[in-house]
Design an enzyme around this catalytic site. Structure first.
Site, mmCIF file in Angstrom:
data_model
loop_
_atom_site.group_PDB
_atom_site.id
_atom_site.type_symbol
_atom_site.label_atom_id
_atom_site.label_comp_id
_atom_site.label_asym_id
_atom_site.label_seq_id
_atom_site.Cartn_x
_atom_site.Cartn_y
_atom_site.Cartn_z
ATOM 1 N N HIS A 68 9.319 -3.287 3.471
ATOM 2 C CA HIS A 68 8.852 -3.501 2.095
ATOM 3 C C HIS A 68 10.047 -3.741 1.160
ATOM 4 O O HIS A 68 9.994 -4.598 0.275
ATOM 5 C CB HIS A 68 8.127 -2.258 1.561
ATOM 6 C CG HIS A 68 6.873 -1.898 2.288
ATOM 7 N ND1 HIS A 68 6.758 -0.742 3.018
ATOM 8 C CD2 HIS A 68 5.674 -2.516 2.365
ATOM 9 C CE1 HIS A 68 5.533 -0.655 3.518
ATOM 10 N NE2 HIS A 68 4.859 -1.717 3.143
ATOM 11 N N SER B 183 6.556 -0.585 10.204
ATOM 12 C CA SER B 183 5.188 -0.499 9.680
ATOM 13 C C SER B 183 4.961 0.919 9.186
ATOM 14 O O SER B 183 5.450 1.881 9.789
ATOM 15 C CB SER B 183 4.187 -0.807 10.800
ATOM 16 O OG SER B 183 2.904 -0.362 10.435
ATOM 17 N N GLN C 72 -2.463 -12.745 7.434
ATOM 18 C CA GLN C 72 -2.674 -12.385 6.017
ATOM 19 C C GLN C 72 -1.858 -13.306 5.097
ATOM 20 O O GLN C 72 -2.349 -13.754 4.051
ATOM 21 C CB GLN C 72 -2.269 -10.929 5.808
ATOM 22 C CG GLN C 72 -2.232 -10.494 4.361
ATOM 23 C CD GLN C 72 -1.900 -9.024 4.235
ATOM 24 O OE1 GLN C 72 -2.755 -8.189 4.451
ATOM 25 N NE2 GLN C 72 -0.664 -8.689 3.898
ATOM 26 N N MET D 176 0.844 -1.206 0.000
ATOM 27 C CA MET D 176 0.000 0.000 0.000
ATOM 28 C C MET D 176 0.874 1.249 0.000
ATOM 29 O O MET D 176 0.418 2.340 0.367
ATOM 30 C CB MET D 176 -0.936 -0.014 1.207
ATOM 31 C CG MET D 176 -1.888 -1.202 1.174
ATOM 32 S SD MET D 176 -3.401 -0.941 2.113
ATOM 33 C CE MET D 176 -2.750 -0.715 3.753
ATOM 34 N N ALA E 149 3.975 3.981 0.990
ATOM 35 C CA ALA E 149 4.660 4.466 2.198
ATOM 36 C C ALA E 149 5.763 3.467 2.552
ATOM 37 O O ALA E 149 5.868 2.970 3.680
ATOM 38 C CB ALA E 149 3.689 4.669 3.365
ATOM 39 N N LEU E 150 6.579 3.193 1.552
ATOM 40 C CA LEU E 150 7.542 2.089 1.656
ATOM 41 C C LEU E 150 8.609 2.368 2.706
ATOM 42 O O LEU E 150 9.115 3.477 2.829
ATOM 43 C CB LEU E 150 8.202 1.853 0.293
ATOM 44 C CG LEU E 150 7.244 1.498 -0.852
ATOM 45 C CD1 LEU E 150 8.035 1.200 -2.127
ATOM 46 C CD2 LEU E 150 6.324 0.336 -0.498
HETATM 47 P P1 AMP Z 1 1.469 -2.996 3.489
HETATM 48 O O1 AMP Z 1 1.993 -1.936 2.610
HETATM 49 O O2 AMP Z 1 1.492 -2.645 4.945
HETATM 50 O O3 AMP Z 1 0.160 -3.565 3.021
HETATM 51 O O4 AMP Z 1 2.505 -4.194 3.386
HETATM 52 C C1 AMP Z 1 2.866 -4.721 2.150
HETATM 53 C C2 AMP Z 1 3.668 -5.971 2.376
HETATM 54 O O5 AMP Z 1 4.828 -5.657 3.124
HETATM 55 C C3 AMP Z 1 2.900 -7.043 3.168
HETATM 56 O O6 AMP Z 1 3.180 -8.315 2.631
HETATM 57 C C4 AMP Z 1 3.474 -6.879 4.548
HETATM 58 O O7 AMP Z 1 3.404 -8.054 5.327
HETATM 59 C C5 AMP Z 1 4.911 -6.521 4.235
HETATM 60 N N1 AMP Z 1 5.554 -5.846 5.353
HETATM 61 C C6 AMP Z 1 5.102 -4.755 6.019
HETATM 62 N N2 AMP Z 1 5.930 -4.447 7.034
HETATM 63 C C7 AMP Z 1 6.924 -5.370 7.009
HETATM 64 C C8 AMP Z 1 8.081 -5.603 7.820
HETATM 65 N N3 AMP Z 1 8.389 -4.832 8.861
HETATM 66 N N4 AMP Z 1 8.886 -6.639 7.498
HETATM 67 C C9 AMP Z 1 8.581 -7.452 6.448
HETATM 68 N N5 AMP Z 1 7.503 -7.280 5.659
HETATM 69 C C10 AMP Z 1 6.681 -6.262 5.939
#
Ligand code: AMP
Length: 291
Positions: free
Chosen positions: A49, A198, A166, A42, A44-45
């Site tokens: 990510h 996050s 998830q 989503m 906001a990398l």
């Molecule tokens: P999001 O943008 O939060 O939907 O996350 C996109 C992907 O990045 C999802 O598969 C998340 O599980 C993964 N992700 C988010 N935060 C982390 C993290 N700290 N370490 C590893 N993967 C992550």
């Protein structure tokens, strides 16, 4: 001069926002028999990510990163409108990693007027963890992930263990729907103090940020005790108290079977995963570890 500037400015991945150019690009890669990876995000990398993107780059010839803040997975009272959006910086970070394409559809492209289908997952999506607190969430995730996997037809798709339930839901979905994509899980990337990275961590005030590593500290301590033979239920009761004492409201702190996510009473019942969700101020954090 030209050579120097091209070295310091990495080539931007192609940003694609509609289906015809996406299909065109995929067809070209397919014609070359390139292996394609998708990393759904989503935006906001952050480095979590980016670790997924690095893993995808190692496992495939072409990497697509999708950036789509999916309205279908937010409840009306949740943070859809304030969710951090940093698109230009995201594309710049992906250029450094040499991602090949960014798939950034609008909400209208993803859900055109008249859209009327929802994928409602069961199994790991109905075990009483995130689903108990965000009842709308996994149908939103499953619907968008199914669409992304059909749109991009990747050989592999990389998801983070950070969102452990998830990851299990998506793995089950790909299997149940005979999708050709192999789902790969990647370990959680943490701040030096243990806090799982996050996009929502930017919401934390300085004092909340100082309390936030408690989640991982307690998870790690509980995992150690349970592995050493301390009973699960007393360990988790103490853990919950420690998290509450740091100022959190705990939604859940549970030990589950690492594959099925079924509740477990003792560590003999299989590989375990400890999962937590807790709120501090207006921010809800989740984390998990193996035990
Ligand atoms: P999001 O943008 O939060 O939907 O996350 C996109 C992907 O990045 C999802 O598969 C998340 O599980 C993964 N992700 C988010 N935060 C982390 C993290 N700290 N370490 C590893 N993967 C992550």
């Amino acid at each position: 001069m030209t050579r120097k500037s091209s070295r310091s400015t990495p080539r931007r991945p192609q940003v694609i926002d509609s289906l015809p150019p996406l299909s065109h690009k995929l067809a070209r890669w397919r014609a070359r028999h390139d292996k394609v990876a998708l990393v759904p995000t989503m935006g906001a990398l952050h480095p979590g990510h980016l670790a997924l993107v690095r893993l995808a780059r190692r496992r495939a010839d072409r990497t697509i990163v999708s950036i789509f803040v999916n309205p279908a997975q937010f409840a009306p009272h949740e943070d859809l409108n304030t969710y951090p959006r940093t698109f230009a910086a995201d594309v710049a970070a992906l250029a450094v990693l040499k991602a090949d394409a960014v798939w950034a559809p609008s909400a209208a492209t993803m859900y055109p007027s008249g859209f009327a289908t929802r994928i409602v997952p069961e199994g790991p999506a109905t075990v009483g963890l995130e689903d108990a607190f965000r009842p709308h969430f996994f149908a939103g995730v499953a619907t968008v992930v199914t669409k992304l996997l059909i749109q991009c037809e990747p050989d592999i798709a990389v998801f983070g263990e950070k969102d452990y339930q998830q990851l299990k839901v998506v793995t089950q979905l790909a299997r149940d729907l005979d999708l050709k994509t192999r789902i790969i899980g990647a370990p959680t990337v943490r701040e030096p103090d243990g806090l799982a990275m996050s996009s929502r961590n930017v919401y934390l005030s300085p004092s909340e940020r100082a309390a936030a590593p408690t989640l991982h500290r307690v998870l790690a301590a509980c995992a150690k005790k349970i592995s050493a033979g301390t009973p699960i239920s007393s360990t988790l009761t103490e853990g919950r108290t420690a998290i509450e004492n740091a100022g959190f409201v705990v939604d859940y702190l549970e030990a589950r079977h690492a594959e099925t996510l079924a509740p477990v009473a003792s560590r003999s019942e299989g590989p375990l995963r400890l999962l937590v969700a807790a709120r501090v101020g207006k921010t809800r954090l989740i984390d998990n570890v193996a035990a």
